[in-house]
Design a protein around this motif. Structure first.
Motif, mmCIF file in Angstrom:
data_model
loop_
_atom_site.group_PDB
_atom_site.id
_atom_site.type_symbol
_atom_site.label_atom_id
_atom_site.label_comp_id
_atom_site.label_asym_id
_atom_site.label_seq_id
_atom_site.Cartn_x
_atom_site.Cartn_y
_atom_site.Cartn_z
ATOM 1 N N GLN A 298 31.814 -17.325 -38.591
ATOM 2 C CA GLN A 298 30.352 -17.414 -38.588
ATOM 3 C C GLN A 298 29.767 -16.163 -37.959
ATOM 4 N N LYS A 299 28.665 -15.678 -38.497
ATOM 5 C CA LYS A 299 28.001 -14.530 -37.918
ATOM 6 C C LYS A 299 27.521 -14.887 -36.514
ATOM 7 N N PRO A 300 27.746 -14.023 -35.515
ATOM 8 C CA PRO A 300 27.373 -14.348 -34.149
ATOM 9 C C PRO A 300 25.876 -14.417 -33.926
ATOM 10 N N ASP A 301 25.091 -13.807 -34.816
ATOM 11 C CA ASP A 301 23.645 -13.801 -34.627
ATOM 12 C C ASP A 301 22.977 -14.578 -35.753
ATOM 13 N N LEU A 302 22.160 -15.560 -35.396
ATOM 14 C CA LEU A 302 21.461 -16.356 -36.401
ATOM 15 C C LEU A 302 20.383 -15.527 -37.093
ATOM 16 N N PRO A 303 20.088 -15.825 -38.358
ATOM 17 C CA PRO A 303 18.949 -15.172 -39.003
ATOM 18 C C PRO A 303 17.668 -15.467 -38.234
ATOM 19 N N LEU A 304 16.723 -14.512 -38.258
ATOM 20 C CA LEU A 304 15.496 -14.679 -37.487
ATOM 21 C C LEU A 304 14.708 -15.907 -37.928
ATOM 22 N N ALA A 305 14.743 -16.223 -39.217
ATOM 23 C CA ALA A 305 14.017 -17.401 -39.687
ATOM 24 C C ALA A 305 14.574 -18.668 -39.057
ATOM 25 N N GLU A 306 15.900 -18.725 -38.881
ATOM 26 C CA GLU A 306 16.509 -19.914 -38.299
ATOM 27 C C GLU A 306 16.210 -20.004 -36.811
ATOM 28 N N LYS A 307 16.092 -18.859 -36.132
ATOM 29 C CA LYS A 307 15.727 -18.867 -34.722
ATOM 30 C C LYS A 307 14.273 -19.286 -34.521
ATOM 31 N N THR A 308 13.422 -18.865 -35.462
ATOM 32 C CA THR A 308 11.985 -19.029 -35.281
ATOM 33 C C THR A 308 11.494 -20.411 -35.677
ATOM 34 N N PHE A 309 12.038 -20.968 -36.762
ATOM 35 C CA PHE A 309 11.513 -22.220 -37.294
ATOM 36 C C PHE A 309 12.448 -23.387 -37.016
ATOM 37 N N GLY A 310 11.845 -24.492 -36.610
ATOM 38 C CA GLY A 310 12.627 -25.697 -36.458
ATOM 39 C C GLY A 310 12.320 -26.712 -37.533
ATOM 40 N N VAL A 311 11.302 -26.433 -38.366
ATOM 41 C CA VAL A 311 10.859 -27.413 -39.347
ATOM 42 C C VAL A 311 10.845 -26.832 -40.751
ATOM 43 N N LEU A 312 10.220 -25.669 -40.936
ATOM 44 C CA LEU A 312 10.115 -25.088 -42.265
ATOM 45 C C LEU A 312 11.491 -24.681 -42.776
ATOM 46 N N GLU A 313 11.608 -24.542 -44.102
ATOM 47 C CA GLU A 313 12.900 -24.162 -44.666
ATOM 48 C C GLU A 313 13.322 -22.815 -44.099
ATOM 49 N N ARG A 314 14.598 -22.732 -43.709
ATOM 50 C CA ARG A 314 15.054 -21.575 -42.961
ATOM 51 C C ARG A 314 15.913 -20.636 -43.789
ATOM 52 N N ASP A 315 16.107 -20.912 -45.070
ATOM 53 C CA ASP A 315 16.944 -20.055 -45.888
ATOM 54 C C ASP A 315 16.145 -18.914 -46.525
ATOM 55 N N LYS A 316 14.845 -18.841 -46.219
ATOM 56 C CA LYS A 316 14.022 -17.735 -46.693
ATOM 57 C C LYS A 316 13.853 -16.732 -45.553
ATOM 58 N N SER A 317 13.692 -15.457 -45.915
ATOM 59 C CA SER A 317 13.429 -14.451 -44.895
ATOM 60 C C SER A 317 12.032 -14.656 -44.337
ATOM 61 N N LEU A 318 11.797 -14.148 -43.135
ATOM 62 C CA LEU A 318 10.521 -14.392 -42.477
ATOM 63 C C LEU A 318 9.339 -13.843 -43.271
ATOM 64 N N GLU A 319 9.488 -12.654 -43.866
ATOM 65 C CA GLU A 319 8.355 -12.106 -44.595
ATOM 66 C C GLU A 319 7.974 -12.971 -45.793
ATOM 67 N N ASN A 320 8.957 -13.703 -46.352
ATOM 68 C CA ASN A 320 8.662 -14.576 -47.484
ATOM 69 C C ASN A 320 8.005 -15.882 -47.065
ATOM 70 N N HIS A 321 7.986 -16.172 -45.765
ATOM 71 C CA HIS A 321 7.218 -17.311 -45.285
ATOM 72 C C HIS A 321 5.738 -16.959 -45.173
ATOM 73 N N LEU A 322 5.434 -15.700 -44.915
ATOM 74 C CA LEU A 322 4.043 -15.265 -44.835
ATOM 75 C C LEU A 322 3.455 -15.140 -46.243
ATOM 76 N N ALA A 323 2.132 -15.150 -46.333
ATOM 77 C CA ALA A 323 1.456 -15.127 -47.633
ATOM 78 C C ALA A 323 1.825 -13.868 -48.412
ATOM 79 N N GLU A 324 2.148 -14.059 -49.691
ATOM 80 C CA GLU A 324 2.606 -12.930 -50.506
ATOM 81 C C GLU A 324 1.461 -12.169 -51.169
ATOM 82 N N ASN A 325 0.246 -12.732 -51.144
ATOM 83 C CA ASN A 325 -0.890 -12.040 -51.749
ATOM 84 C C ASN A 325 -2.185 -12.431 -51.025
#
Length: 466
Positions: A298-325
């Motif tokens: 296992q990678k020793p460092d969690l993805p930032l999305a997984e560290k940041t969110f406890g509820v929203l889907e965490r398999d997306k990168s953080l920038e893709n959680h923010l509004a795209e347009n």
């Protein structure tokens, strides 16, 4: 006469060679039969090695799930108090469905890092519905930042530090009343000017700052929470610290809810396979050999999305959680504006001051003030994330300015997006969660805000003489 025949030698050699190979290669059934006892032996040796080295189940678990991350991860329970099949059940912070707020923290739970009281608030002592005489109640609402995710204990959170400061202020007023504005002002102008130059006294009493924040909450969640759960406690002031989760929640959702439940209802097969995979992984995790191998790979460092969110889907990168347009951002900001306006209307109707603050976020911190750890986090985020985040916060700040113009008397707005103190000391350990030093700084700023609210001050006699 002896005659050497090359073909005879070849035949003899080949026969001997292949005969030996055949005799040294065990049959396939023997290989398959040897696998189970070999794995059992390896499992025994692994357990012995972990025991000798002093490592237990926790230290042999995945590197990707450090203890503090697991302690603050949400585990959602159904009506029977069982984890939802298919959802992650590795978290220690229990939450359950609520018909009003989407979900809420389970009452009366604790571990080595946090304690949740009988009302579901992060407090060491329960708060009775009936307010005792002389008690001054301030509620803090918000998401995981306000909740204090990552804090070593309840005392390290913003709410606890703010309460300690207010209690200290009351004590100072009692011990050194001459340093504060007196209860009655002089009519003599020179003396009166001197008295008004002194800091006003805050209301005397026993201050309680209640941490009612819940990880993952957005403005839609704590709007319902305020109306149905908080106002009955007769608060003297409300602090809302948020904004970030509204920027990442899609505009077609009115508030954060338990993840995947609607998806499972519409697609039972997806629910089945998620539950099956979860059960299989749980079974394998009983074996020390599997945990060690998984921990090594296992990678020793969690993805930032997984560290940041406890509820929203965490398999997306953080920038893709923010509004795209621009259109999507506008809808998310409008939702925040509508909910904030209703929050303010509720507080105004109840006669309760509202302090509305935008939470800090790492992209607002200047490079000169950053620690090396924060710089590493910022580098991982990427330029696209930084642009989207900065744009989103700028739009939320406009909402606050508009609300302040419309409701000048009961609203106090603050923007903590650019948190540059303490400088050169780590304030963030991921994009939005704060160290104890940063919590101390934020508590100081909120203390300054609370003590400036007229309703939280002692009004001297002869303040406005005719």
């Amino acid at each position: 006469m002896f005659k050497f025949h090359r073909n005879s030698f070849k035949s003899s050699y080949r026969s001997s060679y292949y005969g030996k190979r055949k005799r040294n290669s065990p049959p396939l059934w023997m290989v398959l039969a040897a696998i189970p006892p070999s794995l059992i032996l390896l499992e025994i040796l692994t357990r012995l090695a972990l025991g000798v080295s002093g490592q237990g189940r926790e230290t042999a678990s995945y590197k990707g799930e450090p203890a503090i991350q697991s302690a603050y991860a949400l585990k959602f329970l159904d009506r029977n108090k069982h984890p939802y099949a298919g959802l992650s059940d590795s978290g220690a912070l229990l939450a359950q469905a609520s018909p009003y707020t989407g979900y809420e923290l389970a009452k009366n739970q604790k571990n080595q890092l946090w304690q949740i009281d009988d009302q579901g608030f992060r407090n060491d002592k329960p708060i009775p519905l009936a307010k005792p005489k002389g008690e001054v109640r301030i509620f803090i609402l918000g998401n995981s930042t306000a909740f204090g995710q990552g804090s070593p204990n309840n005392a390290a959170t913003i709410a606890s530090k703010l309460e300690a400061r207010l209690q200290e202020r009351v004590s100072q007023q009692q011990q050194s009343p001459e340093k504060y504005r007196p209860d009655s002002l002089s009519f003599y102008k020179p003396e009166r000017v001197k008295m008004l130059a002194l800091p006003p006294k805050v209301r005397p009493g026993s201050y309680r700052v209640i941490n009612a924040a819940v990880p993952g909450y957005t403005s839609g969640n704590y709007l319902a929470q305020l109306a149905l759960e908080i106002l009955p406690y007769k608060p003297d002031a409300i602090i809302v610290l948020g904004g970030y989760t509204d920027l990442v929640l899609p505009s077609n959702e009115i508030a954060t809810t338990i993840p995947k439940l609607e998806e499972y209802l519409s697609d039972p097969s997806a629910h089945y396979w998620d539950a099956f995979g979860q059960g299989w992984q749980k079974f394998l995790s009983n074996f020390a050999l599997y945990r060690v191998v998984r921990g090594l790979t296992q990678k020793p460092d969690l993805p930032l999305a997984e560290k940041t969110f406890g509820v929203l889907e965490r398999d997306k990168s953080l920038e893709n959680h923010l509004a795209e347009n621009e259109a999507e951002l506008e809808r998310r900001v409008q939702r925040y504006s509508d909910n904030s306006k209703q929050l303010l209307q509720l507080c105004t109707a109840a006669g309760v001051p509202l302090l509305l603050a935008l939470q800090p976020e790492i992209s607002g911190r200047s490079p000169e003030a950053m620690s090396e750890t924060e710089k590493a986090v910022l580098n991982k985020l990427g330029e696209d994330y930084l642009k989207r985040s900065q744009k989103g916060y700028a739009e939320l700040a406009k909402v606050h300015d508009t609300l302040k113009k419309a409701f000048p008397n009961n609203l106090y707005i603050y923007n903590f997006y650019k948190l540059d103190k303490p400088a050169a000391e780590q304030s963030f350990f991921d994009p939005i969660h704060l160290t104890e030093a940063a919590n101390t700084e934020l508590a100081k700023r909120l203390y300054d805000g609370v003590t400036k609210i007229p309703k939280m001050q002692v009004t001297p006699e002869n303040l406005n003489p005719k």
